[in-house]
Scaffold this motif. Structure first.
Motif, PDB file in Angstrom:
ATOM      1  N   ALA A 104       9.172  88.311  23.603  1.00  0.00           N
ATOM      2  CA  ALA A 104       8.927  88.538  25.037  1.00  0.00           C
ATOM      3  C   ALA A 104       7.872  87.591  25.612  1.00  0.00           C
ATOM      4  N   SER A 105       7.584  86.503  24.915  1.00  0.00           N
ATOM      5  CA  SER A 105       6.601  85.547  25.468  1.00  0.00           C
ATOM      6  C   SER A 105       7.279  84.651  26.490  1.00  0.00           C
ATOM      7  N   GLY A 106       8.619  84.652  26.471  1.00  0.00           N
ATOM      8  CA  GLY A 106       9.350  83.774  27.384  1.00  0.00           C
ATOM      9  C   GLY A 106       9.375  82.332  26.893  1.00  0.00           C
ATOM     10  N   ALA A 107       8.772  82.081  25.741  1.00  0.00           N
ATOM     11  CA  ALA A 107       8.690  80.711  25.233  1.00  0.00           C
ATOM     12  C   ALA A 107       9.944  80.368  24.433  1.00  0.00           C
ATOM     13  N   ARG A 108      10.206  79.072  24.326  1.00  0.00           N
ATOM     14  CA  ARG A 108      11.316  78.608  23.468  1.00  0.00           C
ATOM     15  C   ARG A 108      10.763  78.476  22.054  1.00  0.00           C
ATOM     16  N   VAL A 109      11.158  79.420  21.218  1.00  0.00           N
ATOM     17  CA  VAL A 109      10.635  79.474  19.848  1.00  0.00           C
ATOM     18  C   VAL A 109      11.788  79.225  18.876  1.00  0.00           C
TER      19      VAL A 109
ATOM     20  N   LEU B 154       0.452  80.622  24.813  1.00  0.00           N
ATOM     21  CA  LEU B 154       1.679  80.585  25.616  1.00  0.00           C
ATOM     22  C   LEU B 154       1.510  81.265  26.964  1.00  0.00           C
ATOM     23  N   ASP B 155       0.670  82.304  27.012  1.00  0.00           N
ATOM     24  CA  ASP B 155       0.490  82.924  28.331  1.00  0.00           C
ATOM     25  C   ASP B 155      -0.783  82.440  29.041  1.00  0.00           C
ATOM     26  N   GLY B 156      -1.285  81.307  28.598  1.00  0.00           N
ATOM     27  CA  GLY B 156      -2.344  80.627  29.344  1.00  0.00           C
ATOM     28  C   GLY B 156      -3.743  81.174  29.163  1.00  0.00           C
ATOM     29  N   ARG B 157      -3.933  82.020  28.146  1.00  0.00           N
ATOM     30  CA  ARG B 157      -5.271  82.593  27.962  1.00  0.00           C
ATOM     31  C   ARG B 157      -6.195  81.702  27.147  1.00  0.00           C
ATOM     32  N   GLN B 158      -5.648  80.757  26.421  1.00  0.00           N
ATOM     33  CA  GLN B 158      -6.515  79.841  25.686  1.00  0.00           C
ATOM     34  C   GLN B 158      -5.784  78.519  25.428  1.00  0.00           C
TER      35      GLN B 158
END
Ligand SMILES: Cc1cc2nc3c(=O)[nH]c(=O)nc-3n(C[C@H](O)[C@H](O)[C@H](O)COP(=O)(O)OP(=O)(O)OC[C@H]3O[C@@H](n4cnc5c(N)ncnc54)[C@H](O)[C@@H]3O)c2cc1C
Length: 378
Positions: free
Chosen positions: A41-46, A292-296
């Motif tokens: 559910a990160s929305g990333a292409r993994v 991936l969600d921009g926190r670091q």
């Protein structure tokens, strides 16, 4: 569950030129699948890569603390559960009561259950190496901003020459998997089989996993494994074996994250590496999710994960020291030690501390994201 067909034969086409992903996880066993699970559910292409299909190649007796399996929702893979260990020396046998239980599990079933919890894509490919953020495989190159090496002891994405047995800091293990039943998880500390190491028989409902592990990579374990199988009157069939790193290696290096055996995360004294592959895989996945969600930043994730792994060094060093002393303890000291651990208070104290090295609570869903602390670290 979405169908994710792995490629075989004529289907094993080359990757599209310039194939790029947010995350490429190399290795689809305990560590790699745990990382992928944390990115759901990160929305990333993994993309997850392995040379075999998921769950196809078991290289382990597949015993782990039950609570770890339950907390990860992997209950359906459990085959048998044990509240104690039955430990043999040539002179005595003692039952070590555990403050928690171990379970043996079915490897393909566990991998399938873990994989169902991720939404990554999977491809079969043999990983050959890396240049920067490009992974070279037998099906061509793939690149990603975040790379994970969960490939086991070879650490294929690492820098420098690979560690090579027998000189490298590796243990080795070999086991047979005959049909059969048993009531106990059994261990043998017996120089007839091996001096720096131990033998085991792990029942898994209708199968026994019988093997010998050596802490000295120069010692062969086939003959001892055959001897132990003969002694317990089991058939020596379906061999499985592998090398196991027994020293920690950097978990973040040259922009790559390493989890499980590739980072030496298997506990040196016991060769228990499944729980720790899951534990460090989860920790790695949580750092990647924060990127991936921009926190670091990637740099922050590498530093935090590297430090997290390194913070366990003293425990790994203690277990390594204990591992190295095994060969010197045979005889009366070993008999006394084995007897001592038969005492409930001693065994419970020791095994509680042992579980705490990689506690099962880590397998529960992540606590509310520590946004402030992660952002501050970025
Ligand atoms: C005989 C034996 C018995 C054991 N029993 C136990 C036990 O009962 N309990 C326990 O906790 N630990 C046990 N261990 C240790 C445990 O198996 C390992 O520590 C654990 O498997 C590490 O998990 P991992 O995901 O890091 O690596 P692995 O499980 O080794 O997975 C690596 C993955 O990478 C893939 N791969 C490797 N190279 C490539 C490549 N070049 N390209 C593509 N894919 C590749 C492999 O196919 C594999 O799927 C045992 C080890 C041995 C040898």
């Amino acid at each position: 569950m979405p169908v994710r067909a792995t490629k075989r034969g004529a289907e094993r086409t080359r990757f599209a030129s310039g194939a790029a992903f947010d995350v490429v996880i190399c290795g689809a066993s305990f560590a790699g699948l745990a990382v992928a699970r944390e990115l759901r559910a990160s929305g990333a292409r993994v993309l997850v890569l392995d040379r075999y299909e998921i769950g196809e190649r078991q290289t382990s007796a597949c015993a782990a603390p039950t609570e770890w399996l339950v907390n990860l929702g992997l209950d359906r893979s459990i085959r048998q559960t044990f509240p104690s260990l039955l430990v043999h020396t040539p002179a005595r046998t003692a039952r070590w009561p555990l403050p928690w239980t171990f379970s043996t599990f079915d490897y393909p079933e566990l991998c399938a259950a873990l994989w169902e919890q991720s939404d990554a894509s999977f491809e079969t490919a043999k990983v050959d190496g890396r240049t920067g953020n490009v992974v070279h495989t037998d099906r061509g190159d793939v690149s990603a901003g975040l790379l994970v090496d969960a490939l086991g002891w070879r650490r294929v994405l690492g820098t420098g020459a690979n560690v090579q047995p027998p000189e490298a800091a590796l243990s080795r293990g070999l086991e047979v998997h005959p049909a059969g039943r048993g009531r106990d998880l059994e261990l043998w500390l017996d120089t007839r089989y091996i001096s720096p190491g131990y033998g085991w028989s792990f029942p898994a409902r209708d199968e026994l996993r019988i093997g010998v592990g050596s802490f000295d990579p120069r010692l062969h374990v086939k003959a001892p494994t055959l001897m132990l199988a003969a002694d317990v009157e089991a058939e020596a069939v379906r061999f499985e074996g592998n090398w196991i790193p027994h020293r920690l290696r950097p978990a973040a290096e040259d922009g790559v994250f390493f989890a499980g055996d590739s980072a030496g995360h298997c506990l040196p004294l016991t060769a228990e590496g499944i729980r720790t592959a899951l534990y460090f895989g989860i920790a790695c996945g949580r750092e990647l999710a924060a990127v991936l969600d921009g926190r670091q930043t990637v740099g922050s994730a590498l530093r935090r994960y590297g430090e997290f792994s390194a913070s366990h060094k003293w425990q790994f060093d203690c277990m390594y020291a204990a591992q190295q002393s095994v060969r010197r303890l045979h005889g009366r000291p070993m008999d006394a030690l084995v007897g001592l651990f038969g005492r409930r208070r001693v065994a419970h104290w020791a095994f509680r501390h042992y579980l705490e090295i990689a506690p099962p609570v880590a397998a529960l869903p992540a606590p509310a994201a520590p946004l402030a602390s992660v952002a501050a670290a970025a």
